[in-house]
Design a protein around this motif. Structure first.
Motif, PDB file in Angstrom:
ATOM      1  N   PHE A  21       0.831  -1.197   0.000  1.00  0.00           N
ATOM      2  CA  PHE A  21       0.000   0.000   0.000  1.00  0.00           C
ATOM      3  C   PHE A  21       0.868   1.251   0.000  1.00  0.00           C
ATOM      4  CE2 PHE A  21      -3.130  -2.799   2.460  1.00  0.00           C
ATOM      5  CZ  PHE A  21      -3.903  -3.063   1.345  1.00  0.00           C
ATOM      6  N   PHE A  22       0.387   2.319  -0.610  1.00  0.00           N
ATOM      7  CA  PHE A  22       1.097   3.592  -0.640  1.00  0.00           C
ATOM      8  C   PHE A  22       1.257   4.149   0.778  1.00  0.00           C
ATOM      9  CE2 PHE A  22       0.755   8.280  -0.862  1.00  0.00           C
ATOM     10  CZ  PHE A  22       1.964   8.537  -1.473  1.00  0.00           C
ATOM     11  N   TRP A  23       0.178   4.095   1.555  1.00  0.00           N
ATOM     12  CA  TRP A  23       0.190   4.595   2.928  1.00  0.00           C
ATOM     13  C   TRP A  23      -0.777   3.747   3.736  1.00  0.00           C
ATOM     14  CZ3 TRP A  23      -2.388   6.403   7.141  1.00  0.00           C
ATOM     15  CH2 TRP A  23      -1.685   7.195   8.044  1.00  0.00           C
ATOM     16  N   VAL A  24      -0.359   3.328   4.903  1.00  0.00           N
ATOM     17  CA  VAL A  24      -1.242   2.582   5.799  1.00  0.00           C
ATOM     18  C   VAL A  24      -0.917   2.978   7.232  1.00  0.00           C
ATOM     19  CG1 VAL A  24       0.294   0.564   5.783  1.00  0.00           C
ATOM     20  CG2 VAL A  24      -2.071   0.277   6.494  1.00  0.00           C
ATOM     21  N   GLY A  25      -1.953   3.299   7.976  1.00  0.00           N
ATOM     22  CA  GLY A  25      -1.708   3.693   9.352  1.00  0.00           C
ATOM     23  C   GLY A  25      -2.984   3.951  10.115  1.00  0.00           C
ATOM     24  N   PHE A  26      -2.780   4.409  11.326  1.00  0.00           N
ATOM     25  CA  PHE A  26      -3.883   4.599  12.258  1.00  0.00           C
ATOM     26  C   PHE A  26      -3.961   6.046  12.720  1.00  0.00           C
ATOM     27  CE2 PHE A  26      -2.784   0.176  12.453  1.00  0.00           C
ATOM     28  CZ  PHE A  26      -4.018  -0.463  12.513  1.00  0.00           C
ATOM     29  N   TYR A  27      -5.193   6.499  12.907  1.00  0.00           N
ATOM     30  CA  TYR A  27      -5.480   7.750  13.588  1.00  0.00           C
ATOM     31  C   TYR A  27      -6.286   7.389  14.821  1.00  0.00           C
ATOM     32  CZ  TYR A  27      -3.922  10.637   9.679  1.00  0.00           C
ATOM     33  OH  TYR A  27      -3.164  11.256   8.717  1.00  0.00           O
ATOM     34  N   LEU A  28      -5.886   7.928  15.970  1.00  0.00           N
ATOM     35  CA  LEU A  28      -6.545   7.630  17.235  1.00  0.00           C
ATOM     36  C   LEU A  28      -7.393   8.805  17.687  1.00  0.00           C
ATOM     37  CD1 LEU A  28      -3.440   6.260  17.374  1.00  0.00           C
ATOM     38  CD2 LEU A  28      -4.641   5.172  19.247  1.00  0.00           C
ATOM     39  N   VAL A  29      -8.558   8.504  18.252  1.00  0.00           N
ATOM     40  CA  VAL A  29      -9.439   9.547  18.779  1.00  0.00           C
ATOM     41  C   VAL A  29      -8.815  10.071  20.075  1.00  0.00           C
ATOM     42  CG1 VAL A  29     -11.733  10.073  19.675  1.00  0.00           C
ATOM     43  CG2 VAL A  29     -11.485   8.485  17.741  1.00  0.00           C
ATOM     44  N   LYS A  30      -8.439  11.356  20.036  1.00  0.00           N
ATOM     45  CA  LYS A  30      -7.830  12.031  21.187  1.00  0.00           C
ATOM     46  C   LYS A  30      -8.205  13.506  21.116  1.00  0.00           C
ATOM     47  CE  LYS A  30      -3.496   9.443  21.504  1.00  0.00           C
ATOM     48  NZ  LYS A  30      -2.047   9.599  21.522  1.00  0.00           N
ATOM     49  N   GLU A  31      -8.521  14.071  22.260  1.00  0.00           N
ATOM     50  CA  GLU A  31      -8.738  15.525  22.330  1.00  0.00           C
ATOM     51  C   GLU A  31      -9.722  16.004  21.265  1.00  0.00           C
ATOM     52  OE1 GLU A  31      -4.736  16.892  21.850  1.00  0.00           O
ATOM     53  OE2 GLU A  31      -4.052  15.747  23.586  1.00  0.00           O
ATOM     54  N   GLU A  32     -10.767  15.234  21.029  1.00  0.00           N
ATOM     55  CA  GLU A  32     -11.824  15.567  20.079  1.00  0.00           C
ATOM     56  C   GLU A  32     -11.330  15.700  18.640  1.00  0.00           C
ATOM     57  OE1 GLU A  32     -14.453  18.650  21.481  1.00  0.00           O
ATOM     58  OE2 GLU A  32     -14.052  18.088  23.553  1.00  0.00           O
ATOM     59  N   ASN A  33     -10.238  14.983  18.318  1.00  0.00           N
ATOM     60  CA  ASN A  33      -9.685  14.921  16.970  1.00  0.00           C
ATOM     61  C   ASN A  33      -9.230  13.494  16.706  1.00  0.00           C
ATOM     62  OD1 ASN A  33      -9.152  17.739  15.692  1.00  0.00           O
ATOM     63  ND2 ASN A  33      -8.598  17.987  17.843  1.00  0.00           N
ATOM     64  N   LEU A  34      -8.958  13.217  15.446  1.00  0.00           N
ATOM     65  CA  LEU A  34      -8.192  12.033  15.102  1.00  0.00           C
ATOM     66  C   LEU A  34      -6.739  12.484  15.064  1.00  0.00           C
ATOM     67  CD1 LEU A  34     -10.295  10.479  12.190  1.00  0.00           C
ATOM     68  CD2 LEU A  34     -10.004   9.559  14.492  1.00  0.00           C
ATOM     69  N   VAL A  35      -5.895  11.820  15.843  1.00  0.00           N
ATOM     70  CA  VAL A  35      -4.486  12.186  15.929  1.00  0.00           C
ATOM     71  C   VAL A  35      -3.658  11.061  15.324  1.00  0.00           C
ATOM     72  CG1 VAL A  35      -2.597  12.817  17.477  1.00  0.00           C
ATOM     73  CG2 VAL A  35      -4.931  13.557  17.998  1.00  0.00           C
ATOM     74  N   LEU A  36      -2.702  11.439  14.503  1.00  0.00           N
ATOM     75  CA  LEU A  36      -1.849  10.476  13.817  1.00  0.00           C
ATOM     76  C   LEU A  36      -1.196   9.513  14.800  1.00  0.00           C
ATOM     77  CD1 LEU A  36      -0.539   9.617  11.100  1.00  0.00           C
ATOM     78  CD2 LEU A  36       1.298  11.251  11.621  1.00  0.00           C
ATOM     79  N   GLY A  37      -1.288   8.223  14.465  1.00  0.00           N
ATOM     80  CA  GLY A  37      -0.637   7.175  15.238  1.00  0.00           C
ATOM     81  C   GLY A  37       0.374   6.462  14.365  1.00  0.00           C
ATOM     82  N   PRO A  38       0.706   5.238  14.721  1.00  0.00           N
ATOM     83  CA  PRO A  38       1.680   4.478  13.932  1.00  0.00           C
ATOM     84  C   PRO A  38       1.236   4.324  12.476  1.00  0.00           C
ATOM     85  CG  PRO A  38       1.322   3.425  16.040  1.00  0.00           C
ATOM     86  CD  PRO A  38       0.287   4.501  15.919  1.00  0.00           C
ATOM     87  N   PHE A  39       2.217   4.460  11.557  1.00  0.00           N
ATOM     88  CA  PHE A  39       1.912   4.333  10.134  1.00  0.00           C
ATOM     89  C   PHE A  39       3.156   3.933   9.368  1.00  0.00           C
ATOM     90  CE2 PHE A  39       3.487   8.661  10.378  1.00  0.00           C
ATOM     91  CZ  PHE A  39       4.149   8.871   9.180  1.00  0.00           C
ATOM     92  N   GLN A  40       2.948   3.549   8.106  1.00  0.00           N
ATOM     93  CA  GLN A  40       4.006   3.259   7.143  1.00  0.00           C
ATOM     94  C   GLN A  40       3.697   4.057   5.892  1.00  0.00           C
ATOM     95  OE1 GLN A  40       6.578   0.598   7.315  1.00  0.00           O
ATOM     96  NE2 GLN A  40       6.137   0.793   9.494  1.00  0.00           N
ATOM     97  N   GLY A  41       4.660   4.838   5.433  1.00  0.00           N
ATOM     98  CA  GLY A  41       4.471   5.622   4.231  1.00  0.00           C
ATOM     99  C   GLY A  41       4.997   7.018   4.399  1.00  0.00           C
ATOM    100  N   PRO A  42       4.710   7.895   3.415  1.00  0.00           N
ATOM    101  CA  PRO A  42       5.208   9.262   3.480  1.00  0.00           C
ATOM    102  C   PRO A  42       4.529  10.075   4.589  1.00  0.00           C
ATOM    103  CG  PRO A  42       3.905   8.923   1.488  1.00  0.00           C
ATOM    104  CD  PRO A  42       4.001   7.607   2.184  1.00  0.00           C
TER     105      PRO A  42
END
Length: 164
Positions: free
Chosen positions: A51-72
């Motif tokens: 995949f070009f990009w694969v990763g997780f966004y976690l619900v924090k502080e009323e936002n989705l915050v970038l978590g672990p990922f692979q890609g640019p």
């Protein structure tokens, strides 16, 4: 602990998912750290499917915050209901997007992204994260991806993670 993942040669997409999902389950079942598990899952999916990009966004502080990922480089925060990821969070439903240019309000973290699938992780009736997978090809995701990635997210949501 597993140091590698078995990937069958010349396998169909469904066969690859069927091969890696039990391996992911074994990999995360003995680890309670959320970030370690999400990082390894991202790596396995990137390795298995390219995949070009694969990763997780976690619900924090009323936002989705970038978590672990692979890609640019990626967007750091995404608001509720915004873009494909925010919509998956708001609707608590998978978003399968064959062409991101036609998704209203698409957030272009990378102009190279052409299609996308986002699957919410739901525990105790609430979205706690989303799995975001991008491709640099149009119409690269289908119901095979959706079914298997939804199964993966159900598995992740059942594991007892220690969140810092």
């Amino acid at each position: 602990m597993a140091e590698s993942i078995y990937l069958p040669e010349n396998a169909s997409k469904a066969e690859k998912y069927e091969a890696i999902l039990p391996q992911i389950e074994a990999l995360i079942s003995s680890e309670t750290d959320l970030y370690a598990n999400l990082a390894n899952v991202s790596a396995v999916l990137k390795e298995a499917f390219g995949f070009f990009w694969v990763g997780f966004y976690l619900v924090k502080e009323e936002n989705l915050v970038l978590g672990p990922f692979q890609g640019p480089l990626a967007c750091t925060r995404i608001a509720f209901g915004k873009g494909v990821c925010g919509t998956a969070w708001k609707e608590a439903k998978t978003q399968l997007v064959p062409d991101v240019d036609f998704f209203p309000g698409h957030i272009a973290c990378s102009s190279a992204s052409k299609s996308e699938i986002v699957i919410p992780g739901i525990a105790d009736g609430k979205v706690w994260c989303v799995l975001d997978v991008d491709s640099d090809q149009l119409d690269d995701f289908d119901t095979t991806d959706q079914i298997h990635l939804e199964n993966l997210m159900q598995l992740l949501s059942k594991v007892n993670f220690k969140v810092y």
